[in-house]
Design a protein around this motif. Structure first.
Motif, mmCIF file in Angstrom:
data_model
loop_
_atom_site.group_PDB
_atom_site.id
_atom_site.type_symbol
_atom_site.label_atom_id
_atom_site.label_comp_id
_atom_site.label_asym_id
_atom_site.label_seq_id
_atom_site.Cartn_x
_atom_site.Cartn_y
_atom_site.Cartn_z
ATOM 1 N N VAL A 68 1.304 -0.912 -0.031
ATOM 2 C CA VAL A 68 -0.475 0.141 0.266
ATOM 3 C C VAL A 68 0.722 1.810 -0.009
ATOM 4 O O VAL A 68 2.170 1.248 0.695
ATOM 5 C CB VAL A 68 -0.892 0.098 1.510
ATOM 6 N N ARG A 69 -0.005 2.674 -0.689
ATOM 7 C CA ARG A 69 0.867 3.544 -0.660
ATOM 8 C C ARG A 69 0.070 4.748 -0.024
ATOM 9 O O ARG A 69 -0.909 4.908 -0.452
ATOM 10 C CB ARG A 69 1.401 4.256 -2.157
ATOM 11 N N VAL A 70 0.471 4.664 0.930
ATOM 12 C CA VAL A 70 -0.675 5.446 2.553
ATOM 13 C C VAL A 70 -0.300 7.159 1.298
ATOM 14 O O VAL A 70 -1.788 7.752 1.636
ATOM 15 C CB VAL A 70 -0.085 5.587 3.432
ATOM 16 N N ASP A 71 0.671 6.829 1.451
ATOM 17 C CA ASP A 71 0.581 8.810 0.702
ATOM 18 C C ASP A 71 -0.614 8.895 -0.148
ATOM 19 O O ASP A 71 -0.954 10.202 -0.324
ATOM 20 C CB ASP A 71 2.187 9.526 -0.036
ATOM 21 N N LEU A 72 -1.411 7.950 -0.866
ATOM 22 C CA LEU A 72 -1.657 7.855 -2.409
ATOM 23 C C LEU A 72 -3.360 8.158 -2.152
ATOM 24 O O LEU A 72 -3.907 8.915 -2.329
ATOM 25 C CB LEU A 72 -1.295 7.031 -3.261
ATOM 26 N N THR A 73 -3.143 7.188 -1.075
ATOM 27 C CA THR A 73 -4.729 6.763 -0.985
ATOM 28 C C THR A 73 -5.154 8.159 0.326
ATOM 29 O O THR A 73 -6.425 8.462 0.248
ATOM 30 C CB THR A 73 -4.454 5.056 0.177
ATOM 31 N N SER A 74 -4.623 8.032 1.042
ATOM 32 C CA SER A 74 -4.787 9.423 2.084
ATOM 33 C C SER A 74 -5.058 11.000 0.920
ATOM 34 O O SER A 74 -6.071 10.906 1.577
ATOM 35 C CB SER A 74 -3.791 9.926 3.089
ATOM 36 N N GLU A 75 -4.397 11.231 0.200
ATOM 37 C CA GLU A 75 -4.190 12.553 -1.131
ATOM 38 C C GLU A 75 -5.519 11.823 -1.473
ATOM 39 O O GLU A 75 -6.553 13.125 -1.923
ATOM 40 C CB GLU A 75 -3.250 12.571 -2.127
ATOM 41 N N ALA A 76 -6.075 11.410 -2.207
ATOM 42 C CA ALA A 76 -6.747 10.296 -2.842
ATOM 43 C C ALA A 76 -8.414 11.268 -1.988
ATOM 44 O O ALA A 76 -9.138 11.632 -2.602
ATOM 45 C CB ALA A 76 -7.028 9.247 -3.782
ATOM 46 N N ILE A 77 -8.344 10.372 -0.684
ATOM 47 C CA ILE A 77 -9.896 10.672 0.184
ATOM 48 C C ILE A 77 -9.626 12.504 0.509
ATOM 49 O O ILE A 77 -10.709 12.932 0.539
ATOM 50 C CB ILE A 77 -9.292 10.407 1.718
ATOM 51 N N ARG A 78 -8.349 12.769 0.392
ATOM 52 C CA ARG A 78 -8.574 13.857 0.997
ATOM 53 C C ARG A 78 -9.639 14.945 -0.205
ATOM 54 O O ARG A 78 -10.034 15.870 0.002
ATOM 55 C CB ARG A 78 -6.768 14.595 1.610
ATOM 56 N N LEU A 79 -8.729 14.944 -1.377
ATOM 57 C CA LEU A 79 -9.211 15.393 -2.457
ATOM 58 C C LEU A 79 -10.873 14.452 -2.611
ATOM 59 O O LEU A 79 -11.293 15.747 -3.447
ATOM 60 C CB LEU A 79 -8.855 15.071 -3.812
ATOM 61 N N ALA A 80 -11.145 13.872 -2.366
ATOM 62 C CA ALA A 80 -11.929 13.161 -2.512
ATOM 63 C C ALA A 80 -13.540 13.821 -1.720
ATOM 64 O O ALA A 80 -14.196 14.835 -2.083
ATOM 65 C CB ALA A 80 -13.039 12.037 -2.996
#
Length: 415
Positions: free
Chosen positions: A209-221
């Motif tokens: 997992v790349r938490v940086d990307l999932t976190s950023e995607a959730i923040r933007l969503a």
């Protein structure tokens, strides 16, 4: 010598701030192509300077000021037909005042405007995704190329052409006055979905997992839902992310991949599950069901099963059939094969896989070939064809660039 902790902190800040720096430069100069180059140079400068000295108190302001200077250098280096732009820039003392130029933009989050710009209709769908992954998602060109099964040089050319296209189209960095905003936001939702998926199962690297990307995607969503509270698909997208992210911690333990049936459901994040469930229920009530709402509904069925044995696989198979009609992609088809096999048996799953492979070449498509091999290997193992299954797992392991997944597949190949 800089400690690993400080280096990780620097890298974390740079990834977090890069879209904001790019957004500030595009807003100021209106030149996405040069702003992107200047941002990259500012990030490189920060990486070296901050390790040698210290992380500044206002890292975003530091990066924007350096990016500003780099962009002016790039403008100066352009040929004669660019001279007019530089003269316009130099004619205004405020634009030369590097120290005080960005007091207001430093506090502004430009992510949504940057997303809409990257999804400009002048760009092809693949270019929109590539540019957004690079500019907002923070993926390297190599990571994007790997995700799409093309050489890095090809992806670099695609991104470069996308930036040139934006310039020729006169793309503006603002939401007001954008006539096709709904269409662009639909593209934004698609891109955020892809960023999340790349983070949830990384195509390459030491971690699953790349938490940086999932976190950023959730923040933007979340930002998108706040701006579009009448859009059920935006709500469905965020619900899907939250319901999926809730299982993240249980998927990898001590660098070992844990399949869904073996995960400790007590470790799933109940706060995310409750928030995601509320979102999808509210979106579903609007009666305008789209692909993201369907994927959120599938995730909701998984997280609401008390045990693996309690999972309502027939309902999931039906939802995937509905999803395939709306979004007939290879990934969705393979997911339906898995759901059908869990609901009605592995032999029925194999028959469906053969049928879909004949019609849609899932085993030869670069985007689905590896996943198709893995699905087939699992099904062959279930029906007792262990030698063929081990060969399939070995073939899939050889093509995997994610170390955690690769170890799992190699273990299955050993039987």
């Amino acid at each position: 010598m800089t400690s690993p902790t400080v280096r990780r902190r620097i890298e974390e800040i740079l990834r977090q701030e890069a879209p904001q720096v790019l957004g500030a430069l595009v807003r100021r100069f209106g030149r996405f192509d040069l702003a992107e180059d200047a941002t990259q140079e500012a990030l490189l400068a920060a990486h070296g300077t901050w390790q040698a000295e210290a992380i500044p108190a206002e890292p975003r302001g530091w990066l924007i000021r350096v990016g500003y200077r780099k962009l002016i250098d790039l403008l100066r280096a352009e040929d004669a037909d660019r001279r007019r732009e530089y003269e316009w820039l130099a004619s205004d003392p405020r634009r030369r005042d590097v120290a005080g130029a960005f007091v207001t933009p430093v506090a502004r989050d430009d992510s949504l405007e940057l997303l809409v710009l990257c999804c400009h209709p002048a760009l092809t769908g693949s270019s929109q995704i590539a540019l957004t992954l690079r500019a907002v998602g923070g993926l390297t060109t190599a990571e994007i190329a790997h995700a799409y099964g093309v050489p890095e040089a090809t992806m670099a050319t695609r991104i470069s052409r996308a930036k040139q296209t934006l310039r020729r189209a006169g793309a503006r960095f603002e939401l007001a006055g954008v006539d096709d905003l709904d269409a662009r936001l639909t593209a934004v939702e698609r891109v955020l979905y892809l960023i999340f998926n790349e983070g949830y199962t990384a195509t390459a690297g030491p971690s699953l997992v790349r938490v940086d990307l999932t976190s950023e995607a959730i923040r933007l969503a979340r930002m998108l839902v706040a701006a579009r509270d009448d859009d059920p698909e935006a709500q469905g997208l965020l619900a899907f992310m939250l319901l999926t992210e809730a299982r993240r911690e249980a998927r990898e333990i001590d660098d070992v991949l844990v399949v869904l049936d073996d995960q400790d459901r007590a470790s799933w994040d109940r706060t995310l599950i409750e928030e995601g469930s509320r979102l999808i229920e509210a979106a579903w009530e609007r009666g305008q069901v789209g692909p993201f709402q369907l994927q959120a509904a599938i995730s909701a069925v998984h997280v609401n099963a008390a045990t693996a044995a309690d999972t309502d696989w027939p309902q999931i198979a039906a939802l995937y059939l509905w999803l395939e009609r709306l979004e007939p992609t290879g990934v969705v088809r393979l997911s339906r094969v898995v759901a059908v096999s869990r609901a009605f048996g592995a032999r029925r799953g194999l028959a469906l896989l053969d049928e879909l492979d004949r019609k849609h070449a899932l085993s030869s498509d670069p985007l689905t070939a590896s996943r198709a091999r893995i699905v087939r290997a699992h099904l062959l193992d279930e029906v007792g064809e262990h030698s063929a299954a081990r060969a399939g797992f070995a073939e899939a392991a050889a093509s995997s660039a994610n170390e955690v997944e690769k170890r799992y597949l190699e273990e299955r190949a050993r039987g």
